[in-house]
Design a protein around this motif. Sequence first.
Motif, mmCIF file in Angstrom:
data_model
loop_
_atom_site.group_PDB
_atom_site.id
_atom_site.type_symbol
_atom_site.label_atom_id
_atom_site.label_comp_id
_atom_site.label_asym_id
_atom_site.label_seq_id
_atom_site.Cartn_x
_atom_site.Cartn_y
_atom_site.Cartn_z
ATOM 1 N N TYR A 111 0.864 -1.184 0.000
ATOM 2 C CA TYR A 111 0.000 0.000 0.000
ATOM 3 C C TYR A 111 0.900 1.233 0.000
ATOM 4 C CZ TYR A 111 -3.077 3.757 1.255
ATOM 5 O OH TYR A 111 -3.757 4.958 1.225
ATOM 6 N N GLY A 112 0.548 2.203 -0.851
ATOM 7 C CA GLY A 112 1.327 3.423 -0.874
ATOM 8 C C GLY A 112 0.814 4.404 -1.904
ATOM 9 N N MET A 113 1.570 5.464 -2.107
ATOM 10 C CA MET A 113 1.208 6.524 -3.043
ATOM 11 C C MET A 113 2.445 7.381 -3.277
ATOM 12 S SD MET A 113 -0.847 8.254 -0.020
ATOM 13 C CE MET A 113 -0.918 6.564 0.546
ATOM 14 N N THR A 114 2.443 8.125 -4.368
ATOM 15 C CA THR A 114 3.584 8.980 -4.675
ATOM 16 C C THR A 114 3.835 9.979 -3.552
ATOM 17 O OG1 THR A 114 3.117 8.766 -7.029
ATOM 18 C CG2 THR A 114 4.519 10.607 -6.372
ATOM 19 N N GLU A 115 2.765 10.508 -2.953
ATOM 20 C CA GLU A 115 2.906 11.536 -1.904
ATOM 21 C C GLU A 115 3.618 11.006 -0.656
ATOM 22 O OE1 GLU A 115 -0.808 12.796 -4.234
ATOM 23 O OE2 GLU A 115 0.177 10.919 -3.631
ATOM 24 N N ALA A 116 3.674 9.684 -0.504
ATOM 25 C CA ALA A 116 4.379 9.084 0.637
ATOM 26 C C ALA A 116 5.633 8.353 0.172
ATOM 27 C CB ALA A 116 3.462 8.134 1.388
ATOM 28 N N SER A 117 6.255 8.862 -0.882
ATOM 29 C CA SER A 117 7.476 8.277 -1.451
ATOM 30 C C SER A 117 7.260 6.860 -1.957
ATOM 31 C CB SER A 117 8.622 8.305 -0.428
ATOM 32 O OG SER A 117 8.890 9.629 -0.018
ATOM 33 N N GLY A 118 6.030 6.564 -2.360
ATOM 34 C CA GLY A 118 5.761 5.308 -3.040
ATOM 35 C C GLY A 118 5.149 4.224 -2.192
ATOM 36 N N ILE A 119 5.780 3.838 -1.099
ATOM 37 C CA ILE A 119 5.330 2.679 -0.323
ATOM 38 C C ILE A 119 5.220 3.034 1.154
ATOM 39 C CG2 ILE A 119 5.958 0.365 0.470
ATOM 40 C CD1 ILE A 119 4.960 0.332 -2.339
ATOM 41 N N ILE A 164 -8.047 6.217 5.150
ATOM 42 C CA ILE A 164 -6.753 6.019 5.787
ATOM 43 C C ILE A 164 -5.924 7.284 5.600
ATOM 44 C CG2 ILE A 164 -5.564 4.981 3.794
ATOM 45 C CD1 ILE A 164 -4.313 3.013 5.896
ATOM 46 N N GLN A 165 -5.255 7.679 6.674
ATOM 47 C CA GLN A 165 -4.403 8.862 6.658
ATOM 48 C C GLN A 165 -2.992 8.479 7.058
ATOM 49 O OE1 GLN A 165 -6.395 11.751 9.192
ATOM 50 N NE2 GLN A 165 -7.937 12.191 7.621
ATOM 51 N N SER A 170 8.368 10.128 5.300
ATOM 52 C CA SER A 170 8.381 9.960 3.843
ATOM 53 C C SER A 170 7.355 10.825 3.116
ATOM 54 C CB SER A 170 8.130 8.491 3.501
ATOM 55 O OG SER A 170 6.875 8.073 4.024
ATOM 56 N N LEU A 171 6.572 11.596 3.851
ATOM 57 C CA LEU A 171 5.529 12.408 3.211
ATOM 58 C C LEU A 171 6.101 13.612 2.463
ATOM 59 C CD1 LEU A 171 2.482 12.795 5.618
ATOM 60 C CD2 LEU A 171 2.538 11.666 3.394
ATOM 61 N N ASP A 189 -3.355 18.540 12.299
ATOM 62 C CA ASP A 189 -2.293 17.921 13.081
ATOM 63 C C ASP A 189 -1.299 17.146 12.204
ATOM 64 O OD1 ASP A 189 -4.275 16.116 12.485
ATOM 65 O OD2 ASP A 189 -4.266 15.109 14.423
ATOM 66 N N GLY A 190 -1.283 17.444 10.887
ATOM 67 C CA GLY A 190 -0.215 16.953 10.039
ATOM 68 C C GLY A 190 -0.414 15.614 9.367
ATOM 69 N N TRP A 191 -1.626 15.066 9.382
ATOM 70 C CA TRP A 191 -1.890 13.807 8.699
ATOM 71 C C TRP A 191 -2.310 14.084 7.249
ATOM 72 C CZ3 TRP A 191 -1.493 8.878 10.922
ATOM 73 C CH2 TRP A 191 -1.262 8.861 12.301
ATOM 74 N N PHE A 192 -1.819 13.241 6.337
ATOM 75 C CA PHE A 192 -2.155 13.379 4.915
ATOM 76 C C PHE A 192 -3.431 12.616 4.605
ATOM 77 C CE2 PHE A 192 -1.838 11.795 0.504
ATOM 78 C CZ PHE A 192 -1.833 13.012 -0.161
#
Length: 320
Positions: A111-119, A164-165, A170-171, A189-192
């Motif tokens: 599970y991941g996304m580009t905004e979190a460096s991929g994974i 999910i946040q 890695s963000l 509070d800084g959650w994506f």
Amino acid sequence: RLGITAGDLQWTPLPLFHMASILPLLAMVGAGGGYLAETHFEAGAALEQLYAYQPTLLYPAFPAITADLLAHPDFDAGRLGCVRLINNVAPPETLRANMRALPGALHISAYGMTEASGICCHGAADEDDETRATTCGRPYPGVQLRVVDPDSGAVLPAEERGEIQVRGFSLLEGYYRDPARTAEAFTDDGWFRTGDLCSLTAQGQVAYHGRLKDLLKIGGENVSPLELENWLGTHPAVHLAQVVAAPDDRLGEVAAAFVQLREGASLSAEELVDYCRGQIASFKIPRHVRFVSEWPMSATKIQKHVLAEQLRAELAASQA
């Protein structure tokens, strides 16, 4: 977590600008192993490459790529005994089928996304097959995950579905020259805010249930397209299925299925609908079925919005 060593050779068919190619490359550089790439993915040529070079790790990452490999007439599991680990993201039934097709390899998801460096997380070798088919593993050190109610923002307990946040080292800092989008993407509070519908198991593994924006609202009930795609994919004639929303005067929205058949297979819309009866709730059964031979693609993913737009235009024209 994946046990990569200098003796491994990893195959990745994705373009080198994509995180699902960059991260495996960096992993092999770090381990001192080998990296096998393609300029353009085509299943037949890819199989020839795999048979010739005998990689130990496969990183197809996306279901359409793996489905094309397994469905190709030249696919021979006996010639891939070299493979010890495969990373692929797909619905649970598809992952179970992949495990049956290549039983000698360890199959993991991510599970991941580009905004979190991929994974954010990977499955692990110490999990059983069913856990690795239905979840994406636990977060890596330094990455925090929580599931919240999309409306209230309240943190939800284990096994309950919500957005999910992510928070951690890695963000991304923000979107380039787009402060408004950046502000919208983060909580105070800084959650994506990922926009993904997920749940966490009691052991902390992520279970992915689809995109919040892709949820169908059928007669007021939220329906995940992934649930329907998972069931449609179990039909022996179905190579790949994607579900989108179609407008409906009575229910607001209904499910519409786009289906690619396996080579040489035959299936009618009526037969596919009959396959669903008694297996999924009647209001979830697709009201529209369209068969396709190719998909509108981004670099790596099927563009569902294009399918939905095509269907809406078709339905509007038929009612004109």
